[in-house]
Design a protein around this motif. Structure first.
Motif, mmCIF file in Angstrom:
data_model
loop_
_atom_site.group_PDB
_atom_site.id
_atom_site.type_symbol
_atom_site.label_atom_id
_atom_site.label_comp_id
_atom_site.label_asym_id
_atom_site.label_seq_id
_atom_site.Cartn_x
_atom_site.Cartn_y
_atom_site.Cartn_z
ATOM 1 N N SER A 295 0.830 -1.204 0.000
ATOM 2 C CA SER A 295 0.000 0.000 0.000
ATOM 3 C C SER A 295 0.866 1.257 0.000
ATOM 4 N N VAL A 296 1.936 1.244 0.801
ATOM 5 C CA VAL A 296 2.836 2.403 0.812
ATOM 6 C C VAL A 296 3.451 2.593 -0.571
ATOM 7 N N ARG A 297 3.867 1.501 -1.173
ATOM 8 C CA ARG A 297 4.445 1.601 -2.528
ATOM 9 C C ARG A 297 3.403 2.100 -3.528
ATOM 10 N N HIS A 298 2.200 1.558 -3.430
ATOM 11 C CA HIS A 298 1.129 1.932 -4.352
ATOM 12 C C HIS A 298 0.805 3.420 -4.241
ATOM 13 N N ARG A 299 0.612 3.885 -3.013
ATOM 14 C CA ARG A 299 0.254 5.283 -2.826
ATOM 15 C C ARG A 299 1.438 6.197 -3.107
ATOM 16 N N GLY A 300 2.642 5.730 -2.797
ATOM 17 C CA GLY A 300 3.824 6.525 -3.102
ATOM 18 C C GLY A 300 4.030 6.685 -4.595
ATOM 19 N N THR A 301 3.743 5.601 -5.333
ATOM 20 C CA THR A 301 3.865 5.673 -6.794
ATOM 21 C C THR A 301 2.861 6.673 -7.370
ATOM 22 N N LEU A 302 1.634 6.627 -6.864
ATOM 23 C CA LEU A 302 0.636 7.589 -7.328
ATOM 24 C C LEU A 302 1.050 9.023 -7.021
ATOM 25 N N ALA A 303 1.689 9.214 -5.857
ATOM 26 C CA ALA A 303 2.018 10.572 -5.425
ATOM 27 C C ALA A 303 3.283 11.108 -6.074
ATOM 28 N N THR A 304 4.284 10.239 -6.309
ATOM 29 C CA THR A 304 5.592 10.741 -6.746
ATOM 30 C C THR A 304 6.013 10.246 -8.113
ATOM 31 N N GLY A 305 5.235 9.333 -8.707
ATOM 32 C CA GLY A 305 5.631 8.789 -10.004
ATOM 33 C C GLY A 305 5.501 9.806 -11.133
ATOM 34 N N TRP A 306 6.077 9.462 -12.285
ATOM 35 C CA TRP A 306 5.995 10.355 -13.460
ATOM 36 C C TRP A 306 4.545 10.410 -13.898
ATOM 37 N N PRO A 307 3.908 11.550 -13.842
ATOM 38 C CA PRO A 307 2.462 11.653 -14.091
ATOM 39 C C PRO A 307 2.011 11.039 -15.406
ATOM 40 N N VAL A 308 2.905 11.000 -16.407
ATOM 41 C CA VAL A 308 2.503 10.484 -17.720
ATOM 42 C C VAL A 308 2.089 9.017 -17.622
ATOM 43 N N VAL A 309 2.745 8.259 -16.706
ATOM 44 C CA VAL A 309 2.444 6.825 -16.609
ATOM 45 C C VAL A 309 1.912 6.428 -15.221
ATOM 46 N N SER A 310 2.130 7.274 -14.215
ATOM 47 C CA SER A 310 1.750 6.863 -12.859
ATOM 48 C C SER A 310 0.244 6.705 -12.708
ATOM 49 N N TRP A 311 -0.535 7.346 -13.548
ATOM 50 C CA TRP A 311 -1.981 7.225 -13.454
ATOM 51 C C TRP A 311 -2.445 5.791 -13.663
ATOM 52 N N LEU A 312 -1.594 4.994 -14.335
ATOM 53 C CA LEU A 312 -1.968 3.595 -14.549
ATOM 54 C C LEU A 312 -2.133 2.838 -13.231
ATOM 55 N N ALA A 313 -1.406 3.327 -12.197
ATOM 56 C CA ALA A 313 -1.502 2.656 -10.882
ATOM 57 C C ALA A 313 -2.898 2.786 -10.298
ATOM 58 N N LYS A 314 -3.660 3.808 -10.713
ATOM 59 C CA LYS A 314 -5.010 3.977 -10.210
ATOM 60 C C LYS A 314 -5.934 2.854 -10.657
ATOM 61 N N LEU A 315 -5.525 2.128 -11.695
ATOM 62 C CA LEU A 315 -6.349 1.019 -12.176
ATOM 63 C C LEU A 315 -6.326 -0.165 -11.208
ATOM 64 N N ARG A 316 -5.318 -0.186 -10.318
ATOM 65 C CA ARG A 316 -5.222 -1.258 -9.318
ATOM 66 C C ARG A 316 -5.730 -0.728 -7.976
ATOM 67 N N PRO A 317 -6.536 -1.502 -7.235
ATOM 68 C CA PRO A 317 -7.034 -1.022 -5.929
ATOM 69 C C PRO A 317 -5.907 -1.001 -4.894
ATOM 70 N N ASP A 318 -6.082 -0.165 -3.910
ATOM 71 C CA ASP A 318 -5.115 -0.118 -2.814
ATOM 72 C C ASP A 318 -5.124 -1.468 -2.092
ATOM 73 N N PRO A 319 -3.963 -2.089 -1.882
ATOM 74 C CA PRO A 319 -3.911 -3.416 -1.246
ATOM 75 C C PRO A 319 -4.570 -3.456 0.131
ATOM 76 N N LEU A 320 -4.444 -2.399 0.910
ATOM 77 C CA LEU A 320 -5.056 -2.394 2.240
ATOM 78 C C LEU A 320 -6.568 -2.289 2.147
ATOM 79 N N GLN A 321 -7.054 -1.413 1.268
ATOM 80 C CA GLN A 321 -8.497 -1.266 1.131
ATOM 81 C C GLN A 321 -9.125 -2.522 0.546
ATOM 82 N N ARG A 322 -8.362 -3.242 -0.255
ATOM 83 C CA ARG A 322 -8.866 -4.509 -0.781
ATOM 84 C C ARG A 322 -9.138 -5.503 0.356
ATOM 85 N N LEU A 323 -8.374 -5.373 1.451
ATOM 86 C CA LEU A 323 -8.569 -6.228 2.624
ATOM 87 C C LEU A 323 -9.552 -5.629 3.623
#
Length: 530
Positions: A295-323
């Motif tokens: 979850s930290v990696r997922h949210r960190g990628t959304l927050a700090t990743g290169w915006p051109v491709v980081s939006w793709l991470a939004k297609l995957r649910p947050d691992p913690l919220q999935r639980l």
């Protein structure tokens, strides 16, 4: 020295602690002594002495000799005392005789001045063929203050007398007197030998030191000595207390055998740690820890990743919220929330059962059977609801993945600035391409670089630099986020295991330790009875 009232209170405290942990028969004895002691002490300080003996021992004749009457019927071969006869040497204490359930009552003048506080009972023969007679003897043996066992030269070694009465009363030696009656039938040498043999038998019965007298109801030999002995007992006014104290001592010894030594309520740290580890596994702690890291990696990628491709991470649910953990949109009460963790596997269930058995063995194996069973029952009682309680503990634990560091926001701003730089560069190049296509004047490109080397236009540098810088910032952020995710996972594991340990203590260890503590309290209560 502790008085009988204090000892009875201590027995009552011990009885409360061992309730349900001792045989019903023993519990009945304890209740009987406690109830009887209250009534006996309430009906007065008179000393009740019972004459008990076999058929033909001359017990009734001795009763008549002691009282100076002919109240008791006499018979040489058959039992003549069908019901207990009481002789009071002062005004009849009706409450006392009602307590003893003795209906045949007489008042006689005391042959000795100190016998005024004495009540003498003539019991039926203990070896009578009539069942009611034997039952009457057995009943009164449990309640009278002093016993005078009347023996005769022919049957003094009778096994029934020693095995059924004298030997079980070994702890009551202070309230027992043994009399060899019909001494007139023996020569002096025979009497001496007979008394010596009786003394050896009494020693074997555990009645070392009890008074042993020789009497003859026919000649009066030894009757005066026996009267003086009874007078001393009555004058001391301690007979009832001594009897009850002996009863308490006997019960304390029986309880001691069923309670055993103190155990101590501590459990080996290794067993507790093993229980916590297995409960953590059964509760899905490893799965949650991995989800925190992801979850930290997922949210960190959304927050700090290169915006051109980081939006793709939004297609995957947050691992913690999935639980069903972490930040939740619904306003549901935490007490009603449940996780979506995978169901416990058969292997995890087996490990959990094994851990519970280990706790039972650790805390209960050194205890007597009923206490050990109570420890096991306390542990087993927790098992059906343990899963839900563990799940609630997981849900209610604050996980470090919920927080977003401030530097993520800073990196996000930098990334969008870099995107803006790339857009400016692309717009510059695109505008010049369009102007050139229509033959119009293009914007200056301001090439940078050595005059005789490779010179790169500023728009190109903006595009390439923005892309490279964005990817570089994203890559560096990923490294930092990965380290932060590992640290968050470790913190999450510590918090979750602490929450699981609290559940283990509350639902498993505390009930088991309470039972062990109850056993130790019972042990201490019995020690105070000594």
């Amino acid at each position: 020295m502790v008085g009988v009232l204090e000892r009875l209170e201590r027995l009552r405290a011990a009885a409360d602690l061992v309730e349900g942990r001792i045989p019903d028969a023993l519990a009945g004895k304890v209740d009987d002594v406690l109830a009887r002691s209250n009534r006996r002490l309430a009906v007065g300080p008179q000393t009740v002495v019972a004459l008990a003996g076999a058929t033909g021992s001359g017990k009734s004749s001795l009763f008549n000799a002691l009282t100076g009457t002919r109240l008791a019927e006499q018979g040489p071969r058959r039992p003549t005392t069908a019901t207990t006869l009481a002789a009071s040497f002062t005004a009849t204490n009706a409450d006392l005789l009602d307590f003893l359930e003795v209906p045949r009552r007489h008042e006689v003048a005391p042959p000795e001045p100190d016998m005024t506080d004495l009540v003498l009972l003539d019991l039926p023969d203990h070896d009578s063929t009539a069942t009611a007679h034997r039952e009457e003897v057995d009943r009164l043996v449990r309640v009278v203050d002093q016993f005078v066992w009347v023996l005769d030269p022919q049957k003094y070694a009778d096994a029934v007398l020693h095995q059924r009465y004298l030997r079980p009363l070994a702890e009551h030696r202070e309230v027992i007197t043994v009399v060899l009656n019909q001494a007139d039938r023996l020569t002096a040498v025979e009497l001496s030998q007979c008394l010596a043999h009786i003394r050896r038998l009494l020693d074997d019965d555990g009645l070392t030191g009890v008074p042993l007298l020789a009497t003859s109801a026919v000649t009066g030999e030894g009757v005066a000595d026996l009267r003086r002995h009874l007078s001393r007992l009555a004058a001391g006014k301690r007979a009832a207390s001594a009897r009850l104290a002996a009863d308490v001592t006997v019960l304390a010894a029986e309880l001691d055998r069923h309670v055993g030594p103190a155990r101590g309520s501590g459990a080996d740290r290794r067993v507790v740690d093993d229980l916590t580890r297995r409960l953590a596994g059964a509760a899905g702690v490893p799965v949650v820890v991995d989800a925190v890291r992801d979850s930290v990696r997922h949210r960190g990628t959304l927050a700090t990743g290169w915006p051109v491709v980081s939006w793709l991470a939004k297609l995957r649910p947050d691992p913690l919220q999935r639980l069903g953990l972490g930040r939740r949109p619904e306003l549901e009460s935490p007490g009603l929330r449940h996780s979506s963790l995978p169901a416990r596997s058969a292997a995890a269930h087996s490990q959990l059962s094994s851990a519970l058995r280990a706790v039972t063995a650790e805390l209960g194996d050194d205890l007597p059977g009923p206490w050990r069973d109570a420890v096991a029952a306390g542990v087993r009682e927790a098992e059906p609801t343990l899963g839900d309680r563990l799940d609630r503990a997981i849900v209610e634990t604050e996980l470090p993945a919920d927080r977003s560091p401030a530097w993520w926001t800073l990196v996000r701003v930098i990334q969008w600035l870099l995107i803006a730089v790339v857009v400016v560069g692309l717009g510059w190049l695109t505008l010049n391409a369009v102007l050139g296509y229509f033959g119009l004047g293009v914007l200056p490109m301001f090439p940078l670089g050595p005059e005789d080397g490779l010179r790169v236009p500023v728009p190109t540098l903006l595009v390439a630099g923005g892309v490279v810088a964005g990817l570089l910032v994203s890559g560096l952020s990923r490294l930092v986020i990965s380290a932060a995710a590992g640290a968050a996972a470790r913190r999450a594991r510590k918090r979750l295991e602490s929450a699981v340990a609290e559940v283990a203590e509350e639902r498993v260890l505390a009930p088991a330790r309470a039972e062990v503590a109850r056993h130790d309290a019972a042990r201490a209560a019995l020690d105070r009875l000594r």
